[in-house]
Design an enzyme around this catalytic site. Sequence first.
Site, PDB file in Angstrom:
ATOM      1  CB  SER A   2     -22.136  13.870 -29.177  1.00  8.26           C
ATOM      2  OG  SER A   2     -21.537  12.953 -28.309  1.00  8.26           O
ATOM      3  CE  LYS A  11     -19.299  11.379 -30.217  1.00  9.14           C
ATOM      4  NZ  LYS A  11     -20.259  10.626 -29.406  1.00  9.14           N
ATOM      5  CE1 TYR A  13     -14.985  12.166 -28.945  1.00  4.06           C
ATOM      6  CE2 TYR A  13     -14.743  12.031 -26.570  1.00  4.06           C
ATOM      7  CZ  TYR A  13     -15.520  11.918 -27.702  1.00  4.06           C
ATOM      8  OH  TYR A  13     -16.847  11.555 -27.589  1.00  4.06           O
ATOM      9  CE1 TYR A  70     -24.154   9.222 -29.826  1.00  2.00           C
ATOM     10  CE2 TYR A  70     -25.418  10.988 -28.864  1.00  2.00           C
ATOM     11  CZ  TYR A  70     -24.226  10.484 -29.334  1.00  2.00           C
ATOM     12  OH  TYR A  70     -23.115  11.254 -29.308  1.00  2.00           O
ATOM     13  CB  VAL A 100     -23.957  14.775 -22.853  1.00  2.00           C
ATOM     14  CG1 VAL A 100     -24.315  13.348 -23.163  1.00  2.00           C
ATOM     15  CG2 VAL A 100     -22.484  15.046 -22.997  1.00  2.00           C
TER      16      VAL A 100
HETATM   17  O1  DON Z   1     -17.596  11.334 -25.145  1.00  2.00           O
HETATM   18  C1  DON Z   1     -18.300  11.881 -24.313  1.00  2.00           C
HETATM   19  O2  DON Z   1     -18.657  11.279 -23.333  1.00  2.00           O
HETATM   20  C2  DON Z   1     -18.772  13.318 -24.462  1.00  2.00           C
HETATM   21  N1  DON Z   1     -17.747  14.236 -24.492  1.00  2.00           N
HETATM   22  C3  DON Z   1     -19.678  13.490 -25.624  1.00  2.00           C
HETATM   23  C4  DON Z   1     -20.845  12.549 -25.525  1.00  2.00           C
HETATM   24  C5  DON Z   1     -22.120  13.109 -26.008  1.00  2.00           C
HETATM   25  O3  DON Z   1     -22.335  14.283 -26.168  1.00  2.00           O
HETATM   26  C6  DON Z   1     -23.175  12.105 -26.185  1.00  2.00           C
HETATM   27  N2  DON Z   1     -24.407  12.751 -26.521  1.00  2.00           N
HETATM   28  N3  DON Z   1     -25.481  12.690 -26.387  1.00  2.00           N
END
Ligand code: DON
Length: 309
Positions: free
Chosen positions: A65, A68, A193, A245, A263
């Site tokens: 994320s 983003k 993505y 978040y 993540v």
């Molecule tokens: O969209 C997703 O599920 C992941 N590729 C990225 C999510 C993410 O890193 C959320 N972070 N804390």
Amino acid sequence: MQCRSENELQILVDEAKHFTSKGKVADYIPALKRANRNSLSIAIYNPDGNYFSAGDISESFTLQSISKVLTLALALMDRGEEYVFERVGQEPTGDPFNSIAKLETSIPSRPLNPMINAGALAVTHMIKGNSVEERFSRLLTLVQKLTANSSIGYNKEVAESEFETADLNRSLCYFLKQHGLIKEDVEELMDLYTKQCSIELNCLDLARIGCVFSFDGKDPISKEQLIPTHIARICKTFMVTCGMYNASGEFAIKVGIPAKSGVSGGIMGAVPGRFGIGVFGPALDDKGNSVAGMKLMRLLSEKYSLSMF
Ligand code: DON
């Protein structure tokens, strides 16, 4: 007060490292399961090009994320503020990063901000280019410039692993498509993505990106304005309000540094006008933030008075 030695940083890492046992490595993307839960590393990148680090900063990880922030910067450069914020809001949410709930209740349906998955998918859709390859390559070029590291690429295995299992994100895309916010083929958008999330780097690269944001988009070494000032400021503001978040409020109070987590366990920090921070600790809390990484950021902020508030 300024960090003057790697020993100082190592002491903070040793203290925060106990917290790795309180978290769990992300397993909803199968390829992320293999990360070492006990890892914790940090790099601080100064505007004069010097850096301090502690832990094994050669360990690479994927942006997840954190990407983003970079797709938002690119979409804003491609489309301008008005276009982007007509389609994605600017308000934080108290919901988990992959929640679909608010899309149903906001009328007209519009993701609340670009840091939650729904908003990020809408933003990635805005990146210009004639194909997924061209759009991804434009993003990668931006990352390579921000890190001054032309060898940065993406981890194909992680991208494929997420692509195969991203049905919740697909459902967000279909929802957005139903409401006219996405026009392209959902599989193509998911391809782009999952590749953006799989861009691979290490703490030092991440700290260098943070440093460019600390200086409002200007590379303090080359003096090149890589991201226009007003766009870098928008990105940093989202890092404060939504970067961690539904833990962003608490993080702002306890740490007070614009930051973005992913993540994989990465956290990018941008201390305004001072330096960039890259942290990696794959053990996550239930909100998807690195447990030990957040503790480390807090210790760092307290020791060097880094809070912007
Ligand atoms: O969209 C997703 O599920 C992941 N590729 C990225 C999510 C993410 O890193 C959320 N972070 N804390």
